[in-house]
Design a protein around this motif. Structure first.
Motif, PDB file in Angstrom:
ATOM      1  N   PHE A   1       0.965  12.133   2.888  1.00  0.00           N
ATOM      2  CA  PHE A   1       1.576  12.135   1.557  1.00  0.00           C
ATOM      3  C   PHE A   1       0.465  12.030   0.514  1.00  0.00           C
ATOM      4  O   PHE A   1      -0.550  11.374   0.735  1.00  0.00           O
ATOM      5  CB  PHE A   1       2.547  10.961   1.389  1.00  0.00           C
ATOM      6  CG  PHE A   1       3.900  11.162   2.035  1.00  0.00           C
ATOM      7  CD1 PHE A   1       4.114  12.194   2.931  1.00  0.00           C
ATOM      8  CD2 PHE A   1       4.957  10.328   1.733  1.00  0.00           C
ATOM      9  CE1 PHE A   1       5.361  12.391   3.527  1.00  0.00           C
ATOM     10  CE2 PHE A   1       6.214  10.507   2.317  1.00  0.00           C
ATOM     11  CZ  PHE A   1       6.406  11.544   3.219  1.00  0.00           C
ATOM     12  N   ALA A   2       0.690  12.684  -0.616  1.00  0.00           N
ATOM     13  CA  ALA A   2      -0.376  12.819  -1.622  1.00  0.00           C
ATOM     14  C   ALA A   2      -0.935  11.485  -2.099  1.00  0.00           C
ATOM     15  O   ALA A   2      -2.134  11.358  -2.338  1.00  0.00           O
ATOM     16  CB  ALA A   2       0.150  13.616  -2.810  1.00  0.00           C
ATOM     17  N   GLU A   3      -0.072  10.467  -2.242  1.00  0.00           N
ATOM     18  CA  GLU A   3      -0.529   9.192  -2.810  1.00  0.00           C
ATOM     19  C   GLU A   3      -0.772   8.130  -1.745  1.00  0.00           C
ATOM     20  O   GLU A   3      -0.876   6.936  -2.068  1.00  0.00           O
ATOM     21  CB  GLU A   3       0.492   8.681  -3.833  1.00  0.00           C
ATOM     22  CG  GLU A   3       0.611   9.536  -5.087  1.00  0.00           C
ATOM     23  CD  GLU A   3      -0.720   9.712  -5.790  1.00  0.00           C
ATOM     24  OE1 GLU A   3      -1.468   8.724  -5.926  1.00  0.00           O
ATOM     25  OE2 GLU A   3      -1.014  10.859  -6.188  1.00  0.00           O
ATOM     26  N   ASN A   4      -0.846   8.538  -0.485  1.00  0.00           N
ATOM     27  CA  ASN A   4      -1.090   7.563   0.582  1.00  0.00           C
ATOM     28  C   ASN A   4      -2.328   6.727   0.264  1.00  0.00           C
ATOM     29  O   ASN A   4      -3.333   7.258  -0.237  1.00  0.00           O
ATOM     30  CB  ASN A   4      -1.270   8.290   1.915  1.00  0.00           C
ATOM     31  CG  ASN A   4      -1.433   7.331   3.076  1.00  0.00           C
ATOM     32  OD1 ASN A   4      -2.464   6.692   3.223  1.00  0.00           O
ATOM     33  ND2 ASN A   4      -0.388   7.210   3.880  1.00  0.00           N
ATOM     34  N   SER A   5      -2.260   5.449   0.574  1.00  0.00           N
ATOM     35  CA  SER A   5      -3.361   4.539   0.226  1.00  0.00           C
ATOM     36  C   SER A   5      -4.669   4.914   0.937  1.00  0.00           C
ATOM     37  O   SER A   5      -5.733   4.422   0.560  1.00  0.00           O
ATOM     38  CB  SER A   5      -2.980   3.094   0.563  1.00  0.00           C
ATOM     39  OG  SER A   5      -2.617   2.989   1.918  1.00  0.00           O
TER      40      SER A   5
ATOM     41  N   ARG B   1       3.678  10.413   6.949  1.00  0.00           N
ATOM     42  CA  ARG B   1       3.383   9.648   5.719  1.00  0.00           C
ATOM     43  C   ARG B   1       1.891   9.589   5.428  1.00  0.00           C
ATOM     44  O   ARG B   1       1.470   9.441   4.284  1.00  0.00           O
ATOM     45  CB  ARG B   1       3.921   8.215   5.844  1.00  0.00           C
ATOM     46  CG  ARG B   1       5.407   8.101   5.600  1.00  0.00           C
ATOM     47  CD  ARG B   1       5.794   6.690   5.198  1.00  0.00           C
ATOM     48  NE  ARG B   1       5.422   5.703   6.202  1.00  0.00           N
ATOM     49  CZ  ARG B   1       5.269   4.411   5.945  1.00  0.00           C
ATOM     50  NH1 ARG B   1       5.445   3.949   4.729  1.00  0.00           N
ATOM     51  NH2 ARG B   1       4.944   3.570   6.916  1.00  0.00           N
TER      52      ARG B   1
ATOM     53  N   PRO C   1       0.837  -1.203   0.000  1.00  0.00           N
ATOM     54  CA  PRO C   1       0.000   0.000   0.000  1.00  0.00           C
ATOM     55  C   PRO C   1       0.876   1.258   0.000  1.00  0.00           C
ATOM     56  O   PRO C   1       1.850   1.335   0.747  1.00  0.00           O
ATOM     57  CB  PRO C   1      -0.786  -0.103   1.309  1.00  0.00           C
ATOM     58  CG  PRO C   1      -0.674  -1.522   1.728  1.00  0.00           C
ATOM     59  CD  PRO C   1       0.605  -2.044   1.172  1.00  0.00           C
ATOM     60  N   THR C   2       0.533   2.214  -0.853  1.00  0.00           N
ATOM     61  CA  THR C   2       1.372   3.413  -0.994  1.00  0.00           C
ATOM     62  C   THR C   2       1.442   4.213   0.296  1.00  0.00           C
ATOM     63  O   THR C   2       0.419   4.532   0.903  1.00  0.00           O
ATOM     64  CB  THR C   2       0.807   4.306  -2.119  1.00  0.00           C
ATOM     65  OG1 THR C   2       0.616   3.510  -3.273  1.00  0.00           O
ATOM     66  CG2 THR C   2       1.751   5.449  -2.434  1.00  0.00           C
ATOM     67  N   ASP C   3       2.653   4.518   0.713  1.00  0.00           N
ATOM     68  CA  ASP C   3       2.929   5.348   1.888  1.00  0.00           C
ATOM     69  C   ASP C   3       2.329   4.808   3.183  1.00  0.00           C
ATOM     70  O   ASP C   3       2.186   5.557   4.160  1.00  0.00           O
ATOM     71  CB  ASP C   3       2.442   6.793   1.659  1.00  0.00           C
ATOM     72  CG  ASP C   3       3.232   7.471   0.553  1.00  0.00           C
ATOM     73  OD1 ASP C   3       4.435   7.229   0.471  1.00  0.00           O
ATOM     74  OD2 ASP C   3       2.621   8.212  -0.236  1.00  0.00           O
ATOM     75  N   SER C   4       1.946   3.560   3.194  1.00  0.00           N
ATOM     76  CA  SER C   4       1.489   2.991   4.465  1.00  0.00           C
ATOM     77  C   SER C   4       2.028   1.566   4.644  1.00  0.00           C
ATOM     78  O   SER C   4       1.458   0.775   5.381  1.00  0.00           O
ATOM     79  CB  SER C   4      -0.046   3.010   4.556  1.00  0.00           C
ATOM     80  OG  SER C   4      -0.616   2.341   3.463  1.00  0.00           O
TER      81      SER C   4
END
Lengths: 443, 147
Positions: free
Chosen positions: B81-85, B78, A38-41
């Motif tokens: 952040f713009a693309e955080n899930s 985090r 998962p992006t940024d997580s």
């Protein structure tokens, strides 16, 4: 016998269909679940794994000389008809090594259980996955290393949530690849109990539907639909991380899924998919003291649909195999007739289809499963063999990570160009039911 | 005369637009309950948890009666952040009046590590220091919760 079994198999499959079917993990996006985070997580390192402890009992009968062939014994050791086993015990770690940068993630997994991955290597641990994914290019993620090759949903899915104890016969024989030995290895004849000579003639681990190479893939959302692609090139040498020839395998995969909702492995949806794999394998199939392997084509392809919307699940797959047809772990020559001209396995074809259905009984922790498979091996050959198997199953979920699976496989195998008891039928006529119980815990 | 009317109308429209854009980051002065949620943990589960807590507060008290601000600093940045899930959930909560504050000190430190400035979620407002923002809000009567 065959007719009765076929009728029983069809009746059970129809009854399950009529009554509604399954649940579980059918329509997940395995490309993304296995290759990305998962992006940024994503965590720096998430430790995870699973253990499967099982008991299996095979009620097949030996041939006239009291000899057994592998399908009548419990793998991977083929030494008994009933046994406890730690079939899988895997532990891994995955995540983003530098959590600030979600453009790079990794996946590592090792097998400690006793199965075709570890047994040929002496039962020790074996790395099954070690990959790095680069997410820098939109629409073209790049995964490098050792990992599962996109293909048949049955083997491509996360195996810890596989709804059965054993694979379909086709998957076990033609998709879980036996990598040819370096030198000519004669077929092993049926063995009496207790086993004196191992019935596994292959020296390497099974391929485990994995390869080492480079994959480009991604997923695109369009409304409620999700379209995914993957193009991969690999060594075509299974879990061996280096190649044994200059030929590379190519893997193509496409899926389009109507997503109903949810996420992860249990996402609900209806997924259509198609795939193909092609490469060459070196096989030394001449019984002499010279190392003179020949490169044979190995192609696999398939298409199918997977559906999950609680409390029902269903899956249908049609698969084809062309070349390097595995005819049993006792036959490292890939040949069912080594006395004749060599070549019926390495140049043969096979095909199979199966319907798998399930129903999660509302208000309970029970799940009912049913699978019907028809598999033709060495099509058109004198030794063409038809495998018809119906599996009925039930799973009890103790919690979301722990379940007990009960399976009963009714198997009927026949070399269709031979009379009962003649030729290969002297061996396969006795292949009968297999019953298993398996406890799975995911952590 | 007509020109004056047009000018007045334009000014009025601009004022309304400005008010709406400010309200996205403005405190709800008349809220009964004021909560500041801190996220400074690297554990991704905390991201889900802090969003769940904000959602539960909105559900329990109602959008107009609770004022929620999520302050992210340290590894917890985090989340913004713009693309955080979780970006869709953040957008949804922002639509319900939840404010998101990103620590500028952390942004600077992360920029050094990354070699570029991370792109932040458009719903996030940068504040000079996350911890200072929390202290100031607590002084104003906000309850600090660190899920």
């Amino acid at each position: 016998m065959k007719t009765v079994l076929n009728k029983t198999a069809k009746f059970v499959a129809c009854a399950l269909l009529a009554g509604g079917m399954v649940q579980s993990a059918q329509a997940a996006n395995w490309l993304m679940l296995q290759g990305t985070e998962p992006t940024d997580s994503a965590p720096r390192a998430k430790v995870w794994g699973f253990i499967q402890a099982q008991y299996q009992s095979d009620s097949s009968t030996p041939n006239a000389g009291q000899g057994y062939i592998p399908p009548k014994l419990i793998g991977p050791d083929f030494t008994t008809q009933e046994t406890f086993n730690i079939n899988r015990a895997r532990i891994g770690v995955r995540g983003a090594g530098m959590p600030l940068d979600s453009k790079v993630n990794y996946f590592f997994l090792a097998e400690f259980g006793n199965n075709g991955i570890t047994a040929p290597d002496g039962g020790s641990a074996k790395i099954t996955d070690a990959s790095i994914t680069l997410n820098h290019i939109k629409g073209a993620k790049v995964r490098v290393g050792l990992f599962k090759t996109p293909g048949s949903e049955e083997v491509y899915q996360g195996i810890m949530i596989f709804d059965y104890v054993n694979f379909t016969n086709y998957a076990a024989q033609q998709l879980i690849e036996r990598v040819p030995n370096q030198n000519y290895t004669a077929n092993i004849s049926p063995q009496t109990l207790p086993i004196g000579t191992s019935l596994n003639g292959f020296e390497d681990s099974v391929g485990a539907a994995r390869d080492t190479g480079v994959q480009v893939f991604d997923t695109f959302k369009m409304g409620n639909w999700e379209h995914s692609y993957s193009v991969m090139m690999g060594n075509g040498n299974g879990l061996n991380t280096t190649d044994n020839d200059s030929n590379k395998d190519t893997y193509l995969y496409w899926s389009s899924e109507l997503v109903y909702g949810g996420q992860g492995a249990r996402r609900e949806g209806m997924k259509f998919f198609a795939w193909s794999q092609s490469g060459k394998r070196l096989l030394d199939n001449t019984n002499d003291s010279t190392h003179n392997p020949v490169a044979y084509d190995r192609k696999r392809s398939g298409a199918g649909v997977a559906y999950l919307k609680m409390p029902f699940r269903a899956r249908f797959e049609y698969n084809k195999a062309d070349g390097m047809i595995m005819v049993g772990p006792q036959s490292a020559t890939f040949d069912m007739n080594p006395a004749g001209a060599p070549g019926n396995g390495e140049n043969g074809t096979a095909s199979a289809y199966y319907l798998d259905v399930g129903y999660y009984v509302p208000g309970t922790n029970w799940e009912i499963d049913g699978r019907y498979e028809v598999y033709n091996r060495l099509e058109g050959d004198q030794f063409e063999t038809e495998w018809v198997t119906t599996t009925i199953g039930a799973q009890y979920h103790l919690n979301k990570k722990t379940r007990v699976s009960f399976n009963h496989e009714m198997r009927d195998v026949e070399a269709i160009k031979f009379a009962t008891g003649a030729g290969p039928n002297a061996q396969v006529d006795g292949i009968d039911a297999r019953t298993s119980v398996q406890l799975t815990h995911i952590f | 005369m007509k020109l004056l009317h047009v000018k007045q109308m334009l000014l009025l429209c601009m004022a309304v637009v400005a008010m709406f854009s400010m309200s996205a980051h403005a405190a709800k002065d008349f809220a009964d309950v004021k909560v500041v949620l801190q996220i400074s943990d690297p554990n991704p589960m905390k991201q889900t948890l802090v969003l769940n807590v904000a959602n539960n507060l909105i559900k329990h008290y109602g959008q107009d009666r609770v004022d929620v601000e999520i302050v992210a600093f340290g590894p917890g940045l985090r989340l913004l952040f713009a693309e955080n899930s979780n970006k869709d959930r953040i957008s949804s909560l922002a639509g319900n009046g939840v404010r998101f504050s990103a620590c500028s000190n952390t942004v600077k430190a992360m920029s050094k590590k990354l070699g570029y400035a991370p792109e932040l979620n458009s719903n996030a407002k940068t504040v000079p220091a996350g911890v200072v923002q929390i202290v100031d809000l607590v002084k104003k009567g906000y309850t600090l919760v660190k899920p």
